[in-house]
Motif scaffolding. Structure first.
Motif, PDB file in Angstrom:
ATOM      1  N   SER A 187      15.142 100.076  74.691  1.00 31.27           N
ATOM      2  CA  SER A 187      15.230  99.444  76.005  1.00 31.27           C
ATOM      3  C   SER A 187      14.324  98.217  76.045  1.00 31.27           C
ATOM      4  O   SER A 187      13.398  98.084  75.245  1.00 31.27           O
ATOM      5  N   ARG A 188      14.601  97.338  76.992  1.00 32.93           N
ATOM      6  CA  ARG A 188      13.777  96.138  77.165  1.00 32.93           C
ATOM      7  C   ARG A 188      12.400  96.559  77.675  1.00 32.93           C
ATOM      8  O   ARG A 188      12.294  97.352  78.601  1.00 32.93           O
ATOM      9  N   LEU A 189      11.354  95.994  77.080  1.00 31.16           N
ATOM     10  CA  LEU A 189       9.987  96.324  77.486  1.00 31.16           C
ATOM     11  C   LEU A 189       9.314  95.142  78.164  1.00 31.16           C
ATOM     12  O   LEU A 189       8.742  95.279  79.241  1.00 31.16           O
ATOM     13  N   ILE A 190       9.364  93.955  77.547  1.00 25.20           N
ATOM     14  CA  ILE A 190       8.695  92.762  78.076  1.00 25.20           C
ATOM     15  C   ILE A 190       9.669  91.593  78.006  1.00 25.20           C
ATOM     16  O   ILE A 190      10.296  91.361  76.973  1.00 25.20           O
ATOM     17  N   ASP A 191       9.768  90.853  79.103  1.00 28.45           N
ATOM     18  CA  ASP A 191      10.566  89.630  79.111  1.00 28.45           C
ATOM     19  C   ASP A 191       9.991  88.699  80.176  1.00 28.45           C
ATOM     20  O   ASP A 191      10.499  88.633  81.286  1.00 28.45           O
ATOM     21  N   LEU A 192       8.903  88.004  79.821  1.00 27.53           N
ATOM     22  CA  LEU A 192       8.317  87.057  80.762  1.00 27.53           C
ATOM     23  C   LEU A 192       9.252  85.862  80.893  1.00 27.53           C
ATOM     24  O   LEU A 192       9.672  85.295  79.878  1.00 27.53           O
ATOM     25  N   PRO A 193       9.617  85.454  82.095  1.00 24.62           N
ATOM     26  CA  PRO A 193      10.580  84.365  82.288  1.00 24.62           C
ATOM     27  C   PRO A 193      10.132  83.066  81.609  1.00 24.62           C
ATOM     28  O   PRO A 193       8.991  82.632  81.771  1.00 24.62           O
ATOM     29  N   GLY A 194      11.021  82.506  80.812  1.00 23.19           N
ATOM     30  CA  GLY A 194      10.768  81.233  80.160  1.00 23.19           C
ATOM     31  C   GLY A 194       9.769  81.292  79.019  1.00 23.19           C
ATOM     32  O   GLY A 194       9.387  80.266  78.477  1.00 23.19           O
ATOM     33  N   ALA A 195       9.348  82.492  78.633  1.00 22.98           N
ATOM     34  CA  ALA A 195       8.342  82.641  77.575  1.00 22.98           C
ATOM     35  C   ALA A 195       8.989  83.182  76.311  1.00 22.98           C
ATOM     36  O   ALA A 195       9.930  83.968  76.362  1.00 22.98           O
ATOM     37  N   ASN A 196       8.461  82.778  75.195  1.00 24.42           N
ATOM     38  CA  ASN A 196       8.869  83.292  73.902  1.00 24.42           C
ATOM     39  C   ASN A 196       7.957  84.483  73.596  1.00 24.42           C
ATOM     40  O   ASN A 196       6.908  84.325  72.990  1.00 24.42           O
ATOM     41  N   ASP A 197       8.338  85.667  74.070  1.00 25.20           N
ATOM     42  CA  ASP A 197       7.549  86.885  73.871  1.00 25.20           C
ATOM     43  C   ASP A 197       7.735  87.324  72.424  1.00 25.20           C
ATOM     44  O   ASP A 197       8.794  87.818  72.052  1.00 25.20           O
TER      45      ASP A 197
END
Length: 114
Positions: free
Chosen positions: A58-68
């Motif tokens: 599952s998705r854990l981290i997705d900061l908008p506009g950031a290259n995580d």
């Protein structure tokens, strides 16, 4: 792609892995179409203690506009920490950030910056 969140992409690598205090194994890696696009996100999967199969990721981290990017997991004294970078996040951005969990990754703290 059935069942995956739309942030899951075709380019997946740089896994982090830890054994949690409860005995579960937690894996986190990043997913993207291209390695340095701004919408790279982190996904996670768990192998529960005693289980023979991993849970669905599952998705854990997705900061908008950031290259995580480039996750690192560390377990110490009952706390699981996840560090990751955000290259090309912009001028003045921090080189990495961190979240922590005191319940083997069931819940996570707010994002902290160095």
């Amino acid at each position: 792609a059935v069942g995956f969140h739309p942030s899951f992409r075709g380019h997946n690598h740089s896994p982090a892995l830890t054994v949690c205090p409860n005995g579960d194994v937690l894996a986190v890696w990043y997913t993207s179409w291209r390695e340095y696009e701004p919408e790279v996100s982190l996904i996670a999967a768990r192998l529960r203690f005693g289980a023979e199969a991993w849970e669905f990721p599952s998705r854990l981290i997705d900061l908008p506009g950031a290259n995580d990017h480039a996750p690192l997991l560390w377990t110490d004294r009952g706390r699981v920490r996840l560090f990751w970078g955000s290259p090309r996040f912009g001028p003045g951005a921090f080189p990495f950030q961190e979240i922590a969990s005191d319940d083997s990754g069931a819940t996570w703290s707010a994002v902290r910056f160095p």
